[in-house]
Design a protein around this motif. Structure first.
Motif, PDB file in Angstrom:
ATOM      1  N   THR A 290       8.431  17.967  10.007  1.00 60.25           N
ATOM      2  CA  THR A 290       9.266  17.081   8.881  1.00 60.25           C
ATOM      3  C   THR A 290      10.637  17.163   9.417  1.00 60.25           C
ATOM      4  N   ARG A 291      11.302  15.862  10.211  1.00 58.46           N
ATOM      5  CA  ARG A 291      12.402  16.064  10.977  1.00 58.46           C
ATOM      6  C   ARG A 291      13.382  16.123   9.730  1.00 58.46           C
ATOM      7  N   ASP A 292      12.893  15.907   8.835  1.00 51.10           N
ATOM      8  CA  ASP A 292      14.436  15.890   8.039  1.00 51.10           C
ATOM      9  C   ASP A 292      14.127  17.598   7.217  1.00 51.10           C
ATOM     10  N   GLY A 293      12.859  17.858   7.335  1.00 58.61           N
ATOM     11  CA  GLY A 293      12.682  19.437   6.119  1.00 58.61           C
ATOM     12  C   GLY A 293      12.129  18.758   5.201  1.00 58.61           C
ATOM     13  N   ARG A 294      12.313  17.192   4.504  1.00 58.68           N
ATOM     14  CA  ARG A 294      11.531  17.164   3.145  1.00 58.68           C
ATOM     15  C   ARG A 294       9.873  17.311   3.651  1.00 58.68           C
ATOM     16  N   PRO A 295       8.931  17.429   2.455  1.00 62.00           N
ATOM     17  CA  PRO A 295       7.506  17.599   2.701  1.00 62.00           C
ATOM     18  C   PRO A 295       7.225  16.407   2.491  1.00 62.00           C
ATOM     19  N   LEU A 296       5.778  16.429   3.126  1.00 62.32           N
ATOM     20  CA  LEU A 296       4.878  14.777   2.872  1.00 62.32           C
ATOM     21  C   LEU A 296       4.842  13.983   1.992  1.00 62.32           C
ATOM     22  N   ALA A 297       5.201  14.462   0.749  1.00 59.80           N
ATOM     23  CA  ALA A 297       5.524  13.994  -0.304  1.00 59.80           C
ATOM     24  C   ALA A 297       6.385  12.654  -0.732  1.00 59.80           C
ATOM     25  N   GLU A 298       7.103  14.057  -0.404  1.00 59.08           N
ATOM     26  CA  GLU A 298       8.869  13.367  -0.746  1.00 59.08           C
ATOM     27  C   GLU A 298       9.075  12.264   0.117  1.00 59.08           C
ATOM     28  N   GLN A 299       8.509  11.924   1.413  1.00 58.80           N
ATOM     29  CA  GLN A 299       8.137  11.046   2.991  1.00 58.80           C
ATOM     30  C   GLN A 299       7.580   9.540   2.009  1.00 58.80           C
ATOM     31  N   LEU A 300       6.684   9.666   1.073  1.00 60.94           N
ATOM     32  CA  LEU A 300       5.812   8.379   1.092  1.00 60.94           C
ATOM     33  C   LEU A 300       6.741   7.530   0.072  1.00 60.94           C
ATOM     34  N   GLY A 301       7.795   7.299   0.177  1.00 60.45           N
ATOM     35  CA  GLY A 301       8.500   6.180  -0.478  1.00 60.45           C
ATOM     36  C   GLY A 301       9.542   5.746   0.738  1.00 60.45           C
ATOM     37  N   ASN A 302       9.005   6.264   1.580  1.00 60.93           N
ATOM     38  CA  ASN A 302       9.589   4.955   2.864  1.00 60.93           C
ATOM     39  C   ASN A 302       8.632   4.266   3.005  1.00 60.93           C
ATOM     40  N   PRO A 303       9.676   3.621   3.720  1.00 59.04           N
ATOM     41  CA  PRO A 303       8.580   2.096   3.699  1.00 59.04           C
ATOM     42  C   PRO A 303       7.353   2.215   5.289  1.00 59.04           C
ATOM     43  N   VAL A 304       7.443   3.538   5.970  1.00 60.82           N
ATOM     44  CA  VAL A 304       6.802   3.704   7.082  1.00 60.82           C
ATOM     45  C   VAL A 304       5.893   3.819   6.561  1.00 60.82           C
ATOM     46  N   PHE A 305       5.781   4.266   5.650  1.00 65.99           N
ATOM     47  CA  PHE A 305       4.096   4.662   4.541  1.00 65.99           C
ATOM     48  C   PHE A 305       3.969   4.435   3.410  1.00 65.99           C
ATOM     49  N   ALA A 306       5.209   3.858   2.593  1.00 69.17           N
ATOM     50  CA  ALA A 306       4.787   3.065   1.600  1.00 69.17           C
ATOM     51  C   ALA A 306       3.884   2.076   1.504  1.00 69.17           C
ATOM     52  N   GLU A 307       4.221   0.766   2.677  1.00 66.63           N
ATOM     53  CA  GLU A 307       3.336  -0.685   3.050  1.00 66.63           C
ATOM     54  C   GLU A 307       1.457   0.225   3.796  1.00 66.63           C
ATOM     55  N   VAL A 308       1.425   0.803   4.180  1.00 62.60           N
ATOM     56  CA  VAL A 308       0.685   1.684   4.669  1.00 62.60           C
ATOM     57  C   VAL A 308      -0.801   1.886   3.363  1.00 62.60           C
ATOM     58  N   THR A 309      -0.105   2.947   2.637  1.00 65.97           N
ATOM     59  CA  THR A 309      -0.551   3.622   1.287  1.00 65.97           C
ATOM     60  C   THR A 309      -1.242   2.443   0.187  1.00 65.97           C
ATOM     61  N   ALA A 310      -0.106   1.673   0.529  1.00 64.46           N
ATOM     62  CA  ALA A 310      -0.606   0.544  -1.178  1.00 64.46           C
ATOM     63  C   ALA A 310      -1.844   0.294  -0.331  1.00 64.46           C
ATOM     64  N   VAL A 311      -1.831  -0.649   1.002  1.00 59.52           N
ATOM     65  CA  VAL A 311      -3.192  -1.700   1.011  1.00 59.52           C
ATOM     66  C   VAL A 311      -4.429  -0.464   1.233  1.00 59.52           C
ATOM     67  N   ASN A 312      -4.172   0.683   1.263  1.00 58.30           N
ATOM     68  CA  ASN A 312      -5.494   1.577   1.327  1.00 58.30           C
ATOM     69  C   ASN A 312      -5.216   2.404  -0.083  1.00 58.30           C
ATOM     70  N   THR A 313      -5.356   2.325  -0.840  1.00 57.36           N
ATOM     71  CA  THR A 313      -4.870   2.859  -2.475  1.00 57.36           C
ATOM     72  C   THR A 313      -6.262   1.867  -2.746  1.00 57.36           C
ATOM     73  N   VAL A 314      -7.573   2.304  -3.435  1.00 54.46           N
ATOM     74  CA  VAL A 314      -8.973   1.984  -4.215  1.00 54.46           C
ATOM     75  C   VAL A 314      -8.629   1.628  -5.423  1.00 54.46           C
ATOM     76  N   GLY A 315      -8.841   0.572  -6.261  1.00 55.57           N
ATOM     77  CA  GLY A 315      -9.117   1.020  -7.673  1.00 55.57           C
ATOM     78  C   GLY A 315      -7.458  -1.260  -8.094  1.00 55.57           C
ATOM     79  N   ARG A 316      -7.774  -1.567  -6.695  1.00 56.43           N
ATOM     80  CA  ARG A 316      -7.089  -2.936  -6.976  1.00 56.43           C
ATOM     81  C   ARG A 316      -7.961  -3.702  -7.382  1.00 56.43           C
ATOM     82  N   ILE A 317      -9.059  -3.898  -7.269  1.00 53.30           N
ATOM     83  CA  ILE A 317      -9.618  -5.021  -7.022  1.00 53.30           C
ATOM     84  C   ILE A 317     -11.343  -4.004  -8.145  1.00 53.30           C
ATOM     85  N   ALA A 318     -12.009  -4.966  -8.697  1.00 56.89           N
ATOM     86  CA  ALA A 318     -12.755  -4.838  -9.515  1.00 56.89           C
ATOM     87  C   ALA A 318     -14.880  -5.391  -9.162  1.00 56.89           C
TER      88      ALA A 318
END
Length: 392
Positions: A290-318
């Motif tokens: 990563t460019r800033d030296g932080r592991p990917l797990a710490e990058q997930l709050g970045n809107p670049v990732f957060a918006e994508v991970t939210a829509v690709n989470t299974v468990g929101r619909i019965a």
């Protein structure tokens, strides 16, 4: 479970020998099958078969199955028509039960990002056959998806909820119109099966889906980074980022901007890996990429990732059908918390979920604690499926 495990091991050995000894279609003719344009795609209906190619072996390598590769029409993340490859395996013996032969819509586990590791390719067919043998021996027809971009042109949209779920539902549509369908998948396949179960009521209400088996699903992208980072399983992290880039090309530049030159080189290289390639078994430490030296797990709050991970989470619909969810407690590839979280979310939304955990002693080899959960599940899931199709 013992009989199922022995059957899987037996057919694995048989299929490996066959792969060496049985003539297969040339690489050029297979590439034509996957790559030749399909000019009628715009007018095709979801699930419509656009091209078929019999596997060049009589009656399923003498095991009593007719096998063919298929290209069919599905719908991508952006609601555009797409061509997906897959395969169909049908027992040659007549179905002994009442009604049409039941269909298992099979979602395979992770095989990599390269076309050569697609389930319907020569390598992929051999690799996936042991997993579906118990289903075929039960008399069911198995129709399997390769997912978007595995086999066919374009990048694989790894762990994309819409593309994977729709591809599985559309491969189910190639079967007999009135046949009962069971969605079935483990690992990446469990993710796809869970996604398809959620999407079925709105995307494929025409299908008679009587149940869904969801095994060890990486259902929430935010829960599956730490355990893979800095291990020999780290290629799956690169696959996940590549899947985002492939599914959302309009976001690709922003995603890549979070990685340095070594990181982008690793992402590009991983697009051409199968999981069995030596390079895919190297240790990946994302803080080195990563460019800033932080592991990917710490990058997930970045809107670049957060918006994508939210829509690709299974468990929101019965899901609208019964679901069998299972996981091995000591799974070191997909953490047990994935299924526990998914179970809670589905139950809170009113879903009908049967849940089972398998508590095996941990094996001292990284990644070796993932597959046992798939083998153990046959003893529970096969009777569950039989009851579903009997009552349908």
């Amino acid at each position: 479970m013992g009989n199922c495990v022995r059957a899987v091991m037996m057919v694995s050995a048989v299929m490996t020998v066959v792969a060496v000894s049985t003539p297969v279609a040339s690489a050029d003719s297979l590439r034509d099958f996957y790559d030749a344009p399909v000019p009628t795609i715009a007018a095709a209906a979801p699930g419509e078969v656009m091209r078929t190619k019999a596997v060049n072996s009589p009656k399923g390598f003498g095991l009593g199955f007719d096998i063919e590769r298929i290209l069919y029409r599905s719908t991508d993340t952006h609601d555009e028509p797409m061509i997906v490859s897959g395969y169909s395996m049908t027992p040659t013996a007549p179905w002994p039960g009442p009604g049409p032969r039941p269909v298992i819509a099979y979602a395979p586990g992770t095989s990599g990002m390269a076309d050569r590791c697609a389930g319907s390719a020569v390598l992929g067919t051999v690799g996936s056959s042991p997993a579906i043998l118990p289903l075929l021996l039960a008399g069911y027809r198995v129709v399997a998806t390769d997912y978007q971009g595995l086999g066919t042109p374009g990048g694989h949209t790894y762990l994309n909820r819409l593309a994977s779920g729709r591809a599985l539902l559309d491969v189910a549509r190639i079967a007999d119109e009135d046949a009962p369908v069971v969605l079935y998948g483990y690992s990446e396949g469990g993710f796809a099966s869970g996604a398809a179960a959620e999407l079925a009521a709105t995307y494929a209400p025409d299908l008679d889906i009587v149940g869904a088996y969801v095994g060890a699903p990486p259902a929430d992208p935010t829960l599956n980074i730490d355990n893979l980072d800095n291990t020999t399983l780290g290629s799956a992290v690169l696959f996940a980022v590549d899947g985002m880039i492939n599914a959302y090309p309009e976001r690709a530049e922003r995603i890549r901007s979070l990685f340095d030159s070594d990181g982008n080189a690793a992402l590009d290289a991983a697009q051409n890996w199968c999981s069995t390639d030596p390079a895919a078994g190297d240790i990946v430490e994302t803080s080195d990429l990563t460019r800033d030296g932080r592991p990917l797990a710490e990058q997930l709050g970045n809107p670049v990732f957060a918006e994508v991970t939210a829509v690709n989470t299974v468990g929101r619909i019965a899901p609208s059908m019964p679901v069998y969810l299972s996981h091995a407690v000591r799974d070191d590839t997909v953490p047990i918390e994935q299924s526990r979280t998914l179970l809670r979310r589905w139950q809170e939304s009113g879903a009908d979920v049967t849940y089972r955990e398998y508590d095996f002693p941990a094996l001292p080899v990284t990644g070796a604690n993932h597959s046992p959960g798939a083998l153990a599940a046959y003893a529970d899931v096969l009777p569950w499926i039989a009851d579903l199709v009997r009552e349908s």
